[in-house]
Design a protein around this motif. Structure first.
Motif: not given
Ligand SMILES: [Mg+2]
Ligand SMILES: NC(=O)C1=CN([C@@H]2O[C@H](COP(=O)(O)OP(=O)(O)OC[C@H]3O[C@@H](n4cnc5c(N)ncnc54)[C@H](O)[C@@H]3O)[C@@H](O)[C@H]2O)C=CC1
Ligand SMILES: CC(=O)C(=O)O
Length: 442
Positions: A164, A206-207, A232, A370
């Motif tokens: 990312k 994130e995540d 997400d 995304n």
């Molecule tokens: Mg993710």
């Protein structure tokens, strides 16, 4: 979907037909050939590197045996290019300044730097001018929902976070720094992010798995003076809305009057439903194995059903974000359905299976991803210098993505920087038009 990628170094006699024999052997066991590069041409042999994709270790072994059994052909090496590409990590912190002389040193570091510190102490907004803070985003994870791989911990999730960060840099020139949190509760995530927030112009969560991701994002949005977004949830919702708009345009369907079925009501699924409902889609139905997740959707005004078959039967557009590969059976697919099976690294139904079963459009999380959202969204809000990322900005981002999509496609190419610029401009425009709070640096 092919998941294992290997590069084979293969030597064949320099006689026409030998590369064809290799390709046939690979194809017979269901291997997918990617790049083929001639590495060396000897006086009677040719050495090539051939990239292949397969679905399992067993299939890989079968493929290697098939190549090894070819007469006159030598398989020299088998390498894992994906692992190789990750050696040493994917990102680095580099100085923008050359520090070559003592004069440079005194300007960049002590004693010169002290005056800059004092200028910021007196006027904190000068940090925007004299530091990289306002162009730096923290990519924060606790490792609890890394892709669809589950709770594998923050360190195992680092390759995703580095990815990312690399994309932020390449697509929108934003510095992004992965922050791995070894914590066990939402409160600890919130407090840690608050404590490190002075060094950042924005926070990308994130995540972080559901349901704790909802509380973490909500609290941080309220309690911090810089933009916060859970990728997400909202990054995914933006790109999904864009894909739904494009699919409906091509299929001649009115999205607002379509029935949308969402399978998986976690971070991504709930945000997708909320985004679609706020966009004006009148009929959104969701399914999840968790009662708590279904209650959550109902609390936002969506309907729920208990069986996936029922949802599939009723829906014009089906979106899936469960992390469960192959969850959607081919026989459930209805003629003319639009199917977005977005789980990574493997979708709930393969694109080709969905199309074969009668779907009019079908895609997976590699395309509807995304990555088309988060870089431009942050570029836009950082440029506008606003604190809040609003629904209006997210819809503007989705429309910019849909308007950058070629007719017949669902989303544009993820590495086209013009698309990310268009998203950033749309978000910035929406930000300056709205009455959102400026952040601490403005
Ligand atoms: Mg993710
Ligand atoms: N394409 C993209 O850009 C994105 C894809 N995703 C993918 O979506 C998936 C889910 O991610 P998150 O929402 O962050 O995870 P999450 O853990 O928050 O949500 C998953 C949800 O699926 C439900 N679920 C699991 N198995 C199920 C089953 N058999 N039937 C019905 N419901 C089931 C769970 O109860 C949970 O509510 C992951 O595979 C991830 O890679 C997530 C974000 C972006
Ligand atoms: C793309 C992404 O963020 C995910 O699959 O979790």
């Amino acid at each position: 979907m092919s998941n294992i990628i290997r590069t084979l170094m293969i030597q064949t006699p320099s006689v026409p037909g030998n590369l064809g024999r290799v390709a046939t052997a690979i194809g017979r066991v269901g291997g997918d050939i990617g790049e083929v590069e001639t590495v060396k041409v000897g006086h009677n042999y040719t050495r090539r590197s051939i990239t292949v994709q397969v679905e399992s270790e067993e299939q890989l072994e079968e493929l290697l045996d098939a190549v090894r059994s070819l007469d006159g052909i030598t398989l020299h090496t088998v390498s894992d290019e994906v692992l190789h590409a990750h050696e040493g990590g994917k990102i680095q912190m580099k100085s923008k300044m050359k520090i070559e002389t003592l004069a440079d040193l005194r300007r960049v570091y002590t004693p010169g730097v002290a005056n800059v510190c004092m200028a910021i102490k007196e006027q904190p907004e000068k940090a925007k001018i004299y530091t990289s803070i306002s162009n730096t985003v923290a990519v924060v994870t606790d490792g609890t929902a890394i892709l669809g791989l589950g709770n594998i911990g923050p360190v195992a999730g680092m390759p995703v976070m580095e990815g990312k960060a690399a994309l932020f840099d390449q697509l929108t020139n934003i510095n992004a720094i992965p922050i791995l949190l070894d914590v066990n509760s939402p409160e600890e995530i919130i407090q840690t992010v608050k404590n490190i927030s002075p060094g950042f112009g924005g926070i990308l969560l994130e995540d972080i798995g559901s349901p704790h991701c909802f509380e973490v994002e909500e609290r941080l949005k309220k309690e911090l003076d810089i933009p916060v977004m859970h990728d997400d949830q909202h990054g995914t919702a933006v790109v999904t809305l864009a894909a739904a708009i494009s699919a409906c345009r091509s299929a001649g369907v009115n999205l607002k009057q379509a029935r949308v079925g969402q399978i998986g009501l976690g971070a991504a699924g709930i945000a997708i439903c909320r985004m679609l409902m706020a966009y004006g889609v009148e009929s959104v139905v969701g399914a999840d194995k968790s009662e708590e997740a279904k209650d959550r959707l109902r609390s936002y005004g969506g309907e729920t059903v208990d069986s996936l078959e029922e949802l599939m039967e009723q829906s014009d557009i089906v979106i899936a974000t469960t992390g469960v590969p192959g969850l959607i059976k081919k026989e459930w697919v209805q003629k003319g359905q639009i199917i977005l099976a977005l789980s990574n690294p493997k979708p709930e139904i393969e694109q080709e299976d969905a199309l074969e079963a009668g779907a009019i459009y079908a895609t997976d999380g590699r395309s509807v991803n995304n990555v088309l959202g988060f870089p431009g969204i942050f570029r836009g809000v950082l440029n506008a210098g606003v604190r809040d990322i609003t629904h209006k900005m997210l819809v503007a981002a989705a429309e910019a993505i849909a308007n950058s999509t070629k007719p017949g496609d669902l989303v544009p190419h993820p590495l086209n920087v013009n698309v990310h610029e268009a998203v950033a401009e749309a978000v910035e425009r929406a930000a300056v038009q709205s009455d959102v709070k400026k952040n601490v640096y403005q």
